[in-house]
Design an enzyme around this catalytic site. Structure first.
Site, PDB file in Angstrom:
ATOM      1  N   SER A 103      52.399   3.456  19.969  1.00 16.80           N
ATOM      2  CA  SER A 103      52.909   4.337  20.806  1.00 16.80           C
ATOM      3  C   SER A 103      54.396   4.838  20.439  1.00 16.80           C
ATOM      4  O   SER A 103      54.665   5.400  19.271  1.00 16.80           O
ATOM      5  CB  SER A 103      52.645   3.971  22.281  1.00 16.80           C
ATOM      6  OG  SER A 103      53.097   5.099  23.223  1.00 16.80           O
ATOM      7  N   ASP A 127      56.258  11.199  22.065  1.00 22.13           N
ATOM      8  CA  ASP A 127      56.326   9.983  21.688  1.00 22.13           C
ATOM      9  C   ASP A 127      55.406   9.957  20.231  1.00 22.13           C
ATOM     10  O   ASP A 127      54.755  10.884  19.682  1.00 22.13           O
ATOM     11  CB  ASP A 127      55.936   8.862  22.614  1.00 22.13           C
ATOM     12  CG  ASP A 127      54.675   8.871  22.981  1.00 22.13           C
ATOM     13  OD1 ASP A 127      53.994   9.935  22.930  1.00 22.13           O
ATOM     14  OD2 ASP A 127      54.166   7.451  23.301  1.00 22.13           O
ATOM     15  N   ASP A 161      52.452   8.720  19.582  1.00 19.41           N
ATOM     16  CA  ASP A 161      51.102   8.984  19.493  1.00 19.41           C
ATOM     17  C   ASP A 161      50.890  10.466  20.357  1.00 19.41           C
ATOM     18  O   ASP A 161      49.723  10.730  20.602  1.00 19.41           O
ATOM     19  CB  ASP A 161      50.042   7.988  19.715  1.00 19.41           C
ATOM     20  CG  ASP A 161      50.400   7.415  21.349  1.00 19.41           C
ATOM     21  OD1 ASP A 161      51.490   7.833  21.646  1.00 19.41           O
ATOM     22  OD2 ASP A 161      49.512   6.842  21.857  1.00 19.41           O
ATOM     23  N   ASP A 191      51.075  10.734  23.414  1.00 20.84           N
ATOM     24  CA  ASP A 191      50.495  10.847  24.839  1.00 20.84           C
ATOM     25  C   ASP A 191      51.355  10.942  25.958  1.00 20.84           C
ATOM     26  O   ASP A 191      50.993  10.725  26.997  1.00 20.84           O
ATOM     27  CB  ASP A 191      49.442   9.637  24.849  1.00 20.84           C
ATOM     28  CG  ASP A 191      50.205   8.288  24.674  1.00 20.84           C
ATOM     29  OD1 ASP A 191      51.292   8.383  24.523  1.00 20.84           O
ATOM     30  OD2 ASP A 191      49.473   7.218  24.999  1.00 20.84           O
TER      31      ASP A 191
END
Length: 446
Positions: A102, A241, A243, A245
C-alpha cells in the site's frame, strides 16, 4: 489460535525478511489454494501486484504455491488493489491476491487475499489458513498441478469498468487535473480513465522503477502534486497511494482534503438523492468529530469501527450500508466495488464538480474539523510500550486534562511497529501539550 502472519490488512513486512520471503509466500499460496479448493473441475486464482521490485519474487513464489495445489493462476501484472477485487468476481475465480504494501516504503511488501465474492478475507479464514500451513499442506498429484498464464487485457477490463461509475452523459471536458499515481499500481490505469473521459491530465508519479513507489509522492506525500496544481492552475489534484485503494484530494489552491471531507460530501449527496443505504456512513474511530457533527445536523447516522478498511466493510455488509471509509482516504462504495478505490472515489467527486459547476474548494470543505493531532512513535520489535505503567499513567493524565472537551485514541499500528497517538480537542494548544506528553513518554520506553 493466535495469528503469526496476518495483520489488519493481510501479511506485510520488509521484503526478503520474515514473513515477506519467497519461502513463506510459496507456503502461503499453497495453504490458500488448499483452503479454497472446491469440488469442481477448474480452480482459479488471479494475482495482481503494484510496482515494487520484490513483487516479481513474491508473484513467482505465490504462483508456485498455488499451482502445487492444483490452482490455475492468472497473472494480472501491475493493477490497483480494487481491480483485483473486481476481476476476482468478474472471472468467477476462487481467490484473488494483491501483492502490495500500500502506502509503505518500497522495501516493504504485503499480500492481501480476496474471497470469490471479491471481499477481503475474514479473521476466521486467515486463522484457518495459518492452521493449514502449520499442519502441513497436501499437494496435488503430478497430473493435477495447475497452470499459469498472463491475462493481457486485465488493465483494460478495469479501465472500462471504472468509467461506467462516472455519471452517464457527463464528461470531464475543460477540467485540468493533476494526477499523482505515487509511481504505483495505477500509473497506467488512472491517467487512461481520466483522459478517455475528456480531462486534461497533468501526470505526477507515473514513472515507476521498482524502488520509487510512494517516494515523496502520492497520498502520503502530496506536496509535489500541490505545487504542480498551483503552477499549472489546475482545477483539482488527485493523489493516490501505491496500490490506489486510497485517495487525498487537492483543491485549486493546493489545499488538502482527506477522506473525512470526501466521505462527508458523498454521504450528503447520496442522502439527498435517496441513495445512502440505511441513511448512515460507516467510518472508523479516527474520523473527525466535525464529520460526526455535520452528519448529525443532517439526520445522517455515523457508525464507527476499529481502524482498518476491512472492519469498515464488515460493518457495511452486516448492516446493509453502501458507503464507508477512513480518514486516511480509503473510500468504500459497495455499489461499485468491494474495497477502497481511490480512482472511483475521485470520479464521484469529479461528477459532483461537473454536475454542480462548483470549484473543488467549495466541495472539499463540507464541515469544519475539530482540531486533531496524530503522532507516530516507532518502537523496537518485541517491545510493548503500552504495557508500561508510566505510559498508562501519561494516557490517564491526558484524558483527565482534556475531559469532556476532547478525546484520545492510542493504538498500535497493524502494519508497522508504531504507536499511533491521536487526540481531538477544541483547544489546539492544550491538545498539542497532551499529545506531546504522551508521545514523549512512549518514546522514552521504546
Amino acid at each position: 489460535m493466535a495469528r503469526a502472519l496476518f495483520g489488519t490488512d493481510g501479511v506485510r513486512g520488509e521484503a526478503n525478511s520474515f514473513p515477506m520471503t519467497a519461502e513463506i509466500a510459496m507456503k502461503l499460496g499453497a495453504a490458500v489454494g488448499r483452503y479454497f479448493r472446491r469440488d469442481k473441475n477448474e480452480h482459479r486464482v488471479v494475482i495482481g501486484k503494484d510496482t515494487r521490485l520484490s513483487g516479481y519474487m513474491l508473484e513467482n513464489a505465490l504462483t508456485a504455491g498455488f499451482t502445487s495445489t492444483g490452482m490455475n493462476v492468472f497473472l494480472l501484472g501491475p493493477v490497483p488493489t480494487p481491480a483485483v477485487g473486481y476481476l476476482t468476481r468478474s472471472m468467477r475465480a476462487d481467490v484473488g491476491v494483491m501483492i502490495s504494501a500500500s502506502h509503505n516504503h518500497a522495501n516493504d511488501n504485503g499480500i492481501k487475499f480476496f474471497g470469490p465474492d471479491g471481499f477481503k478475507l475474514s479473521d476466521e479464514a486467515e486463522t484457518e489458513i495459518e492452521s493449514i500451513m502449520n499442519r502441513g499442506i497436501t499437494l496435488s498429484r503430478p497430473e493435477n498441478i495447475g497452470r499459469a498464464k498472463r491475462l493481457d487485457d486485465a488493465l483494460g477490463r478495469y479501465v472500462e469498468y471504472a468509467k461506467t461509475t462516472f455519471p452517464r452523459q457527463r464528461r470531464l471536458d475543460g477540467l485540468r487535473i493533476v494526477l499523482d499515481c505515487a509511481n504505483g499500481a495505477a500509473y497506467r490505469a488512472a491517467p487512461t480513465v481520466l483522459w478517455e473521459l475528456g480531462a486534461e491530465v497533468i501526470p505526477v508519479g507515473v514513472s515507476p522503477n521498482g524502488r520509487n513507489i510512494n517516494a515523496e509522492c502520492g497520498s502520503t506525500h502530496p506536496h509535489q502534486a500541490a505545487q504542480k496544481v498551483r503552477e499549472t492552475r489546475a482545477d483539482l489534484g488527485i493523489c493516490l497511494d501505491g496500490d490506489a485503494d486510497r485517495l487525498i484530494l487537492l483543491d485549486e489552491t493546493g489545499k488538502e482534503a482527506d477522506g473525512d471531507q470526501i466521505m462527508g460530501l458523498i454521504a450528503t449527496r447520496w442522502a439527498r438523492e435517496g441513495r445512502l443505504s440505511g441513511n448512515a456512513l460507516v467510518a472508523t474511530v479516527m474520523s473527525n468529530l466535525g464529520l460526526e457533527r455535520h452528519l448529525n445536523d443532517l439526520d445522517i447516522g455515523l457508525e464507527r469501527t476499529n481502524v482498518g478498511d476491512r472492519y469498515v466493510v464488515e460493518r457495511m455488509r452486516k448492516n446493509g450500508h453502501n458507503l464507508g471509509g477512513e480518514q486516511s482516504g480509503h473510500i468504500v462504495m459497495t455499489d461499485y466495488g468491494t474495497t477502497g478505490d481511490g480512482l472511483i472515489a475521485a470520479l464521484q467527486f469529479m461528477g459532483a464538480m461537473v454536475e454542480t459547476g462548483q470549484k473543488a474548494s467549495d466541495l472539499t470543505r463540507v464541515f469544519t474539523p475539530v482540531p486533531q493531532k496524530l503522532k507516530n512513535v516507532r518502537y523496537a520489535p518485541g517491545k510493548d510500550p503500552l504495557a508500561e505503567d508510566c505510559v498508562q499513567s501519561a494516557i490517564a493524565k491526558g484524558e483527565k486534562t482534556l475531559g469532556s472537551s476532547g478525546r484520545l485514541l492510542i493504538r498500535k499500528s497493524g502494519t508497522e511497529p508504531l504507536i499511533r497517538v491521536m487526540g481531538e480537542a477544541e483547544d489546539q494548544g492544550l491538545l498539542d501539550e497532551v499529545i506531546s506528553g504522551i508521545s514523549d513518554t512512549i518514546a522514552g520506553v521504546s
